[in-house]
Design a protein around this motif. Structure first.
Motif, PDB file in Angstrom:
ATOM      1  N   GLU A  94      60.810  33.664  55.681  1.00 22.30           N
ATOM      2  CA  GLU A  94      60.448  34.764  55.533  1.00 22.30           C
ATOM      3  C   GLU A  94      60.535  35.365  53.989  1.00 22.30           C
ATOM      4  O   GLU A  94      59.352  36.227  53.732  1.00 22.30           O
ATOM      5  N   ASN A  95      61.123  34.896  53.137  1.00 17.23           N
ATOM      6  CA  ASN A  95      61.036  35.292  51.851  1.00 17.23           C
ATOM      7  C   ASN A  95      59.757  34.929  51.122  1.00 17.23           C
ATOM      8  O   ASN A  95      59.205  35.655  50.354  1.00 17.23           O
ATOM      9  N   SER A  96      59.120  33.498  51.255  1.00 15.23           N
ATOM     10  CA  SER A  96      57.989  33.394  51.077  1.00 15.23           C
ATOM     11  C   SER A  96      56.829  34.277  51.443  1.00 15.23           C
ATOM     12  O   SER A  96      56.055  34.355  50.800  1.00 15.23           O
ATOM     13  N   SER A  97      56.923  34.578  52.718  1.00 14.76           N
ATOM     14  CA  SER A  97      55.950  35.281  53.266  1.00 14.76           C
ATOM     15  C   SER A  97      55.813  36.568  52.697  1.00 14.76           C
ATOM     16  O   SER A  97      54.908  37.298  52.690  1.00 14.76           O
ATOM     17  N   ASN A  98      56.870  37.232  52.214  1.00 17.37           N
ATOM     18  CA  ASN A  98      57.124  38.634  52.170  1.00 17.37           C
ATOM     19  C   ASN A  98      56.846  38.844  50.447  1.00 17.37           C
ATOM     20  O   ASN A  98      56.724  39.823  49.896  1.00 17.37           O
ATOM     21  N   LEU A  99      56.507  37.796  49.543  1.00 14.88           N
ATOM     22  CA  LEU A  99      56.339  37.704  47.960  1.00 14.88           C
ATOM     23  C   LEU A  99      55.100  38.331  47.966  1.00 14.88           C
ATOM     24  O   LEU A  99      54.107  38.051  48.848  1.00 14.88           O
ATOM     25  N   SER A 100      54.800  39.085  47.033  1.00 13.96           N
ATOM     26  CA  SER A 100      53.628  39.445  46.426  1.00 13.96           C
ATOM     27  C   SER A 100      52.777  38.542  46.072  1.00 13.96           C
ATOM     28  O   SER A 100      53.105  37.471  45.331  1.00 13.96           O
ATOM     29  N   ALA A 101      51.400  38.577  45.464  1.00 15.45           N
ATOM     30  CA  ALA A 101      50.636  37.666  44.869  1.00 15.45           C
ATOM     31  C   ALA A 101      51.307  37.628  43.462  1.00 15.45           C
ATOM     32  O   ALA A 101      51.087  36.294  42.901  1.00 15.45           O
ATOM     33  N   GLU A 102      51.540  38.522  42.758  1.00 16.07           N
ATOM     34  CA  GLU A 102      52.249  38.394  41.378  1.00 16.07           C
ATOM     35  C   GLU A 102      53.443  37.673  41.614  1.00 16.07           C
ATOM     36  O   GLU A 102      53.689  36.810  40.607  1.00 16.07           O
ATOM     37  N   GLU A 103      54.259  37.821  42.272  1.00 15.05           N
ATOM     38  CA  GLU A 103      55.526  37.051  42.557  1.00 15.05           C
ATOM     39  C   GLU A 103      55.419  35.509  42.626  1.00 15.05           C
ATOM     40  O   GLU A 103      55.956  34.605  42.299  1.00 15.05           O
ATOM     41  N   LYS A 104      54.471  35.343  43.647  1.00 15.96           N
ATOM     42  CA  LYS A 104      53.875  34.087  43.938  1.00 15.96           C
ATOM     43  C   LYS A 104      53.223  33.286  42.814  1.00 15.96           C
ATOM     44  O   LYS A 104      53.845  32.108  42.434  1.00 15.96           O
ATOM     45  N   GLU A 105      52.313  33.917  42.151  1.00 25.08           N
ATOM     46  CA  GLU A 105      52.175  33.460  40.894  1.00 25.08           C
ATOM     47  C   GLU A 105      53.045  32.983  39.542  1.00 25.08           C
ATOM     48  O   GLU A 105      53.364  31.996  39.044  1.00 25.08           O
ATOM     49  N   LYS A 106      53.992  34.070  39.582  1.00 21.22           N
ATOM     50  CA  LYS A 106      55.186  33.710  38.595  1.00 21.22           C
ATOM     51  C   LYS A 106      56.040  32.400  39.105  1.00 21.22           C
ATOM     52  O   LYS A 106      56.354  31.821  38.146  1.00 21.22           O
ATOM     53  N   GLU A 107      56.152  32.470  40.280  1.00 20.81           N
ATOM     54  CA  GLU A 107      56.915  31.324  40.901  1.00 20.81           C
ATOM     55  C   GLU A 107      56.410  29.833  40.608  1.00 20.81           C
ATOM     56  O   GLU A 107      56.949  29.053  40.326  1.00 20.81           O
ATOM     57  N   ALA A 108      54.992  30.198  40.936  1.00 19.03           N
ATOM     58  CA  ALA A 108      54.147  28.620  40.696  1.00 19.03           C
ATOM     59  C   ALA A 108      54.159  28.661  39.202  1.00 19.03           C
ATOM     60  O   ALA A 108      54.334  27.130  38.601  1.00 19.03           O
ATOM     61  N   ASN A 109      54.173  29.379  38.226  1.00 18.21           N
ATOM     62  CA  ASN A 109      54.352  29.040  36.824  1.00 18.21           C
ATOM     63  C   ASN A 109      55.673  28.470  36.416  1.00 18.21           C
ATOM     64  O   ASN A 109      55.638  27.666  35.587  1.00 18.21           O
ATOM     65  N   GLU A 110      56.601  29.078  37.034  1.00 17.36           N
ATOM     66  CA  GLU A 110      58.063  28.439  36.534  1.00 17.36           C
ATOM     67  C   GLU A 110      58.044  26.847  37.090  1.00 17.36           C
ATOM     68  O   GLU A 110      58.851  25.905  36.484  1.00 17.36           O
ATOM     69  N   ILE A 111      57.390  26.676  38.097  1.00 23.86           N
ATOM     70  CA  ILE A 111      57.355  25.132  38.564  1.00 23.86           C
ATOM     71  C   ILE A 111      56.574  24.513  37.700  1.00 23.86           C
ATOM     72  O   ILE A 111      56.817  23.089  37.311  1.00 23.86           O
ATOM     73  N   GLY A 112      55.306  24.998  37.465  1.00 23.97           N
ATOM     74  CA  GLY A 112      54.639  24.113  36.441  1.00 23.97           C
ATOM     75  C   GLY A 112      53.177  24.188  36.675  1.00 23.97           C
ATOM     76  O   GLY A 112      52.351  23.139  36.399  1.00 23.97           O
TER      77      GLY A 112
END
Length: 261
Positions: A94-112
Protein backbone atom coordinates in the motif's frame (compact mmCIF):
# COMPACT_ATOMS: atom_id res chain seq x y z
CA UNK A 1 -10.91 -48.18 52.98
CA UNK A 2 -10.19 -45.41 55.47
CA UNK A 3 -11.49 -42.79 53.04
CA UNK A 4 -14.67 -44.78 52.50
CA UNK A 5 -15.27 -45.04 56.25
CA UNK A 6 -14.74 -41.30 56.68
CA UNK A 7 -17.15 -40.64 53.85
CA UNK A 8 -19.80 -42.90 55.43
CA UNK A 9 -19.42 -41.14 58.77
CA UNK A 10 -19.82 -37.71 57.13
CA UNK A 11 -22.96 -38.78 55.28
CA UNK A 12 -24.50 -40.15 58.52
CA UNK A 13 -23.76 -36.93 60.34
CA UNK A 14 -25.34 -34.86 57.60
CA UNK A 15 -28.39 -37.13 57.56
CA UNK A 16 -28.81 -36.84 61.33
CA UNK A 17 -28.62 -33.07 61.17
CA UNK A 18 -31.19 -32.98 58.35
CA UNK A 19 -33.69 -35.46 59.93
CA UNK A 20 -32.94 -34.46 63.59
CA UNK A 21 -32.19 -38.04 64.60
CA UNK A 22 -29.70 -38.84 67.34
CA UNK A 23 -26.13 -39.33 66.21
CA UNK A 24 -25.86 -42.67 68.03
CA UNK A 25 -28.57 -44.13 65.81
CA UNK A 26 -27.00 -42.68 62.65
CA UNK A 27 -23.65 -44.23 63.58
CA UNK A 28 -25.15 -47.73 63.53
CA UNK A 29 -23.67 -50.04 60.89
CA UNK A 30 -25.29 -49.60 57.47
CA UNK A 31 -25.51 -52.20 54.81
CA UNK A 32 -24.80 -51.40 51.19
CA UNK A 33 -28.49 -51.36 50.05
CA UNK A 34 -29.47 -49.13 52.98
CA UNK A 35 -26.66 -46.70 52.13
CA UNK A 36 -27.72 -46.56 48.50
CA UNK A 37 -31.36 -45.98 49.46
CA UNK A 38 -30.34 -43.20 51.84
CA UNK A 39 -28.21 -41.47 49.17
CA UNK A 40 -31.01 -41.73 46.65
CA UNK A 41 -33.57 -40.35 49.14
CA UNK A 42 -31.45 -37.35 50.10
CA UNK A 43 -30.49 -35.71 46.83
CA UNK A 44 -28.21 -32.98 48.33
CA UNK A 45 -26.09 -35.61 50.05
CA UNK A 46 -25.97 -37.64 46.87
CA UNK A 47 -24.74 -34.60 44.95
CA UNK A 48 -22.17 -33.99 47.66
CA UNK A 49 -21.02 -37.60 47.36
CA UNK A 50 -20.54 -37.24 43.61
CA UNK A 51 -18.56 -34.07 44.11
CA UNK A 52 -16.46 -35.71 46.81
CA UNK A 53 -15.60 -38.64 44.50
CA UNK A 54 -14.72 -36.24 41.69
CA UNK A 55 -12.47 -34.33 44.07
CA UNK A 56 -10.76 -37.58 45.09
CA UNK A 57 -10.09 -38.48 41.45
CA UNK A 58 -8.77 -35.00 40.71
CA UNK A 59 -6.54 -35.03 43.80
CA UNK A 60 -4.41 -37.82 42.33
CA UNK A 61 -1.92 -36.11 39.99
CA UNK A 62 -1.61 -37.63 36.51
CA UNK A 63 1.87 -38.34 35.28
CA UNK A 64 2.78 -36.14 32.29
CA UNK A 65 5.86 -36.20 30.08
CA UNK A 66 5.21 -33.01 28.12
CA UNK A 67 7.30 -29.89 28.57
CA UNK A 68 6.16 -26.60 29.97
CA UNK A 69 6.22 -25.07 26.48
CA UNK A 70 3.11 -26.64 24.91
CA UNK A 71 2.50 -27.00 21.19
CA UNK A 72 -0.72 -24.98 21.40
CA UNK A 73 1.24 -21.96 22.61
CA UNK A 74 3.78 -22.44 19.82
CA UNK A 75 1.03 -22.65 17.20
CA UNK A 76 -0.54 -19.48 18.55
CA UNK A 77 2.82 -17.72 18.41
CA UNK A 78 3.43 -18.93 14.85
CA UNK A 79 -0.03 -17.77 13.77
CA UNK A 80 0.62 -14.42 15.38
CA UNK A 81 3.99 -14.09 13.64
CA UNK A 82 2.60 -15.06 10.24
CA UNK A 83 -0.21 -12.55 10.70
CA UNK A 84 2.32 -9.83 11.44
CA UNK A 85 4.33 -10.72 8.30
CA UNK A 86 1.23 -10.64 6.14
CA UNK A 87 0.21 -7.27 7.58
CA UNK A 88 3.72 -5.86 7.01
CA UNK A 89 3.74 -7.11 3.42
CA UNK A 90 0.33 -5.59 2.69
CA UNK A 91 1.35 -2.31 4.33
CA UNK A 92 4.51 -2.17 2.17
CA UNK A 93 2.46 -2.73 -0.98
CA UNK A 94 0.00 0.00 0.00
CA UNK A 95 2.81 2.42 0.82
CA UNK A 96 4.56 1.80 -2.51
CA UNK A 97 1.33 2.27 -4.45
CA UNK A 98 0.52 5.51 -2.60
CA UNK A 99 3.90 7.12 -3.35
CA UNK A 100 4.10 9.88 -5.93
CA UNK A 101 6.45 9.88 -8.93
CA UNK A 102 8.93 12.19 -7.20
CA UNK A 103 9.00 10.03 -4.07
CA UNK A 104 9.56 6.88 -6.13
CA UNK A 105 12.41 8.55 -8.01
CA UNK A 106 13.98 9.71 -4.77
CA UNK A 107 13.76 6.23 -3.25
CA UNK A 108 15.32 4.68 -6.36
CA UNK A 109 18.19 7.20 -6.25
CA UNK A 110 18.88 6.29 -2.64
CA UNK A 111 19.20 2.63 -3.66
CA UNK A 112 21.48 3.57 -6.56
CA UNK A 113 19.59 3.60 -9.87
CA UNK A 114 17.28 5.69 -12.05
CA UNK A 115 14.48 4.36 -14.25
CA UNK A 116 14.57 5.81 -17.78
CA UNK A 117 11.53 4.01 -19.14
CA UNK A 118 10.60 0.88 -21.10
CA UNK A 119 12.89 -0.53 -23.78
CA UNK A 120 11.68 0.19 -27.33
CA UNK A 121 12.11 -2.00 -30.39
CA UNK A 122 14.12 0.71 -32.15
CA UNK A 123 16.62 1.01 -29.28
CA UNK A 124 20.03 -0.53 -29.98
CA UNK A 125 21.38 -0.76 -26.46
CA UNK A 126 23.23 -4.07 -26.70
CA UNK A 127 26.80 -3.65 -27.93
CA UNK A 128 29.86 -5.77 -28.46
CA UNK A 129 32.22 -6.51 -25.60
CA UNK A 130 34.51 -3.66 -24.56
CA UNK A 131 37.61 -4.10 -22.33
CA UNK A 132 36.23 -1.82 -19.62
CA UNK A 133 34.95 -2.68 -16.15
CA UNK A 134 33.15 -0.81 -13.38
CA UNK A 135 32.37 -1.37 -9.71
CA UNK A 136 28.82 -0.30 -8.90
CA UNK A 137 26.85 -0.27 -5.67
CA UNK A 138 23.17 -1.25 -5.59
CA UNK A 139 21.68 -1.00 -2.15
CA UNK A 140 24.26 -2.50 0.21
CA UNK A 141 25.96 -4.77 -2.38
CA UNK A 142 28.81 -4.07 -4.78
CA UNK A 143 29.30 -5.67 -8.21
CA UNK A 144 32.16 -5.68 -10.69
CA UNK A 145 30.59 -5.57 -14.14
CA UNK A 146 31.55 -5.27 -17.78
CA UNK A 147 29.60 -4.73 -20.94
CA UNK A 148 27.25 -7.67 -21.58
CA UNK A 149 27.42 -9.13 -18.04
CA UNK A 150 24.41 -10.37 -16.09
CA UNK A 151 23.99 -9.74 -12.38
CA UNK A 152 21.33 -10.67 -9.81
CA UNK A 153 20.38 -8.08 -7.20
CA UNK A 154 17.71 -7.88 -4.56
CA UNK A 155 14.28 -7.00 -5.88
CA UNK A 156 14.37 -3.44 -7.25
CA UNK A 157 11.32 -1.30 -6.59
CA UNK A 158 9.38 0.80 -9.09
CA UNK A 159 10.72 -0.97 -12.20
CA UNK A 160 9.30 -3.62 -14.52
CA UNK A 161 10.74 -6.09 -16.99
CA UNK A 162 12.38 -4.46 -20.08
CA UNK A 163 12.88 -1.15 -18.27
CA UNK A 164 16.10 0.79 -18.89
CA UNK A 165 18.09 1.72 -15.78
CA UNK A 166 21.08 3.93 -15.05
CA UNK A 167 23.23 2.81 -12.11
CA UNK A 168 24.46 6.04 -10.50
CA UNK A 169 26.66 4.81 -7.67
CA UNK A 170 29.85 3.95 -9.58
CA UNK A 171 32.79 3.41 -7.22
CA UNK A 172 35.55 2.65 -9.72
CA UNK A 173 36.21 2.46 -13.45
CA UNK A 174 39.03 0.63 -15.18
CA UNK A 175 40.38 -0.14 -18.63
CA UNK A 176 43.59 -1.42 -20.21
CA UNK A 177 45.31 1.96 -19.86
CA UNK A 178 43.82 3.72 -16.83
CA UNK A 179 41.95 3.29 -13.56
CA UNK A 180 39.69 5.87 -11.92
CA UNK A 181 38.75 5.53 -8.25
CA UNK A 182 35.91 7.49 -6.71
CA UNK A 183 35.86 9.29 -3.35
CA UNK A 184 33.59 7.45 -2.77
CA UNK A 185 31.54 7.89 -6.00
CA UNK A 186 32.41 9.07 -9.49
CA UNK A 187 29.83 11.76 -10.32
CA UNK A 188 30.37 11.70 -14.10
CA UNK A 189 30.31 7.92 -14.49
CA UNK A 190 27.23 5.85 -15.25
CA UNK A 191 26.42 2.23 -15.99
CA UNK A 192 23.42 1.43 -18.18
CA UNK A 193 21.41 -1.76 -17.68
CA UNK A 194 18.15 -3.42 -18.70
CA UNK A 195 15.81 -5.34 -16.40
CA UNK A 196 15.45 -8.84 -17.82
CA UNK A 197 13.54 -10.70 -15.11
CA UNK A 198 12.06 -10.65 -11.62
CA UNK A 199 12.60 -14.08 -10.08
CA UNK A 200 12.93 -16.00 -6.82
CA UNK A 201 16.16 -17.43 -5.46
CA UNK A 202 16.55 -21.05 -4.35
CA UNK A 203 14.77 -21.98 -1.13
CA UNK A 204 16.71 -21.64 2.10
CA UNK A 205 15.64 -23.82 5.05
CA UNK A 206 15.53 -22.19 8.50
CA UNK A 207 15.45 -24.82 11.26
CA UNK A 208 15.20 -23.86 14.93
CA UNK A 209 15.49 -26.23 17.88
CA UNK A 210 15.61 -25.94 21.66
CA UNK A 211 16.83 -29.10 23.30
CA UNK A 212 14.77 -30.68 26.05
CA UNK A 213 11.93 -28.25 25.31
CA UNK A 214 10.08 -30.16 22.57
CA UNK A 215 10.57 -27.13 20.31
CA UNK A 216 11.29 -27.59 16.59
CA UNK A 217 10.36 -25.17 13.83
CA UNK A 218 11.10 -25.45 10.12
CA UNK A 219 10.51 -22.59 7.73
CA UNK A 220 11.55 -21.81 4.16
CA UNK A 221 12.53 -18.53 2.51
CA UNK A 222 12.97 -17.57 -1.14
CA UNK A 223 14.61 -14.20 -1.74
CA UNK A 224 13.15 -12.01 -4.48
CA UNK A 225 15.76 -11.11 -7.09
CA UNK A 226 16.06 -8.88 -10.16
CA UNK A 227 18.15 -9.89 -13.15
CA UNK A 228 20.03 -7.04 -14.85
CA UNK A 229 21.90 -7.03 -18.17
CA UNK A 230 24.72 -4.48 -18.39
CA UNK A 231 24.61 -2.67 -21.74
CA UNK A 232 27.08 0.21 -21.50
CA UNK A 233 29.69 1.84 -19.24
CA UNK A 234 30.29 5.57 -19.52
CA UNK A 235 32.81 7.91 -17.92
CA UNK A 236 36.12 6.50 -19.15
CA UNK A 237 38.03 6.54 -22.42
CA UNK A 238 37.53 3.40 -24.45
CA UNK A 239 39.82 1.89 -27.02
CA UNK A 240 38.46 0.80 -30.35
CA UNK A 241 37.27 -2.74 -30.45
CA UNK A 242 39.98 -4.73 -32.20
CA UNK A 243 38.34 -8.10 -31.73
CA UNK A 244 37.57 -9.76 -35.08
CA UNK A 245 33.94 -10.29 -35.90
CA UNK A 246 32.75 -13.85 -36.41
CA UNK A 247 32.64 -14.91 -40.09
CA UNK A 248 29.32 -14.91 -41.85
CA UNK A 249 27.73 -17.92 -43.55
CA UNK A 250 28.81 -16.67 -46.97
CA UNK A 251 32.44 -16.36 -45.91
CA UNK A 252 32.32 -19.82 -44.33
CA UNK A 253 30.93 -21.29 -47.57
CA UNK A 254 33.57 -19.58 -49.71
CA UNK A 255 36.33 -20.81 -47.39
CA UNK A 256 34.96 -24.36 -47.55
CA UNK A 257 34.85 -24.30 -51.37
CA UNK A 258 38.42 -22.98 -51.51
CA UNK A 259 39.65 -25.75 -49.24
CA UNK A 260 37.92 -28.45 -51.30
CA UNK A 261 39.44 -27.10 -54.52
Amino acid sequence: MANRRCFQTLTRCLQSIRTLTPISESLAPYTAPALNQTLAATSPNYIFANKFNAYQRAAVPARSFCSRHTDSDDDEEDDYDSGEEEEDYSENEENSSNLSAEEKEKEANEIGYTVLGPLQISDRVFKLYEPVFAVVQIGSHQFKVSNGDTIYTERLKHCDVNDKLVLNKVLMLGSLTQTIIGRPILPEAAVHAVVEEHALDAKVIIFKKKRRKNYRRTKGHRQELTKLRITDIQGIEKQENTMPLPPTKKEKAEKKVAMEA
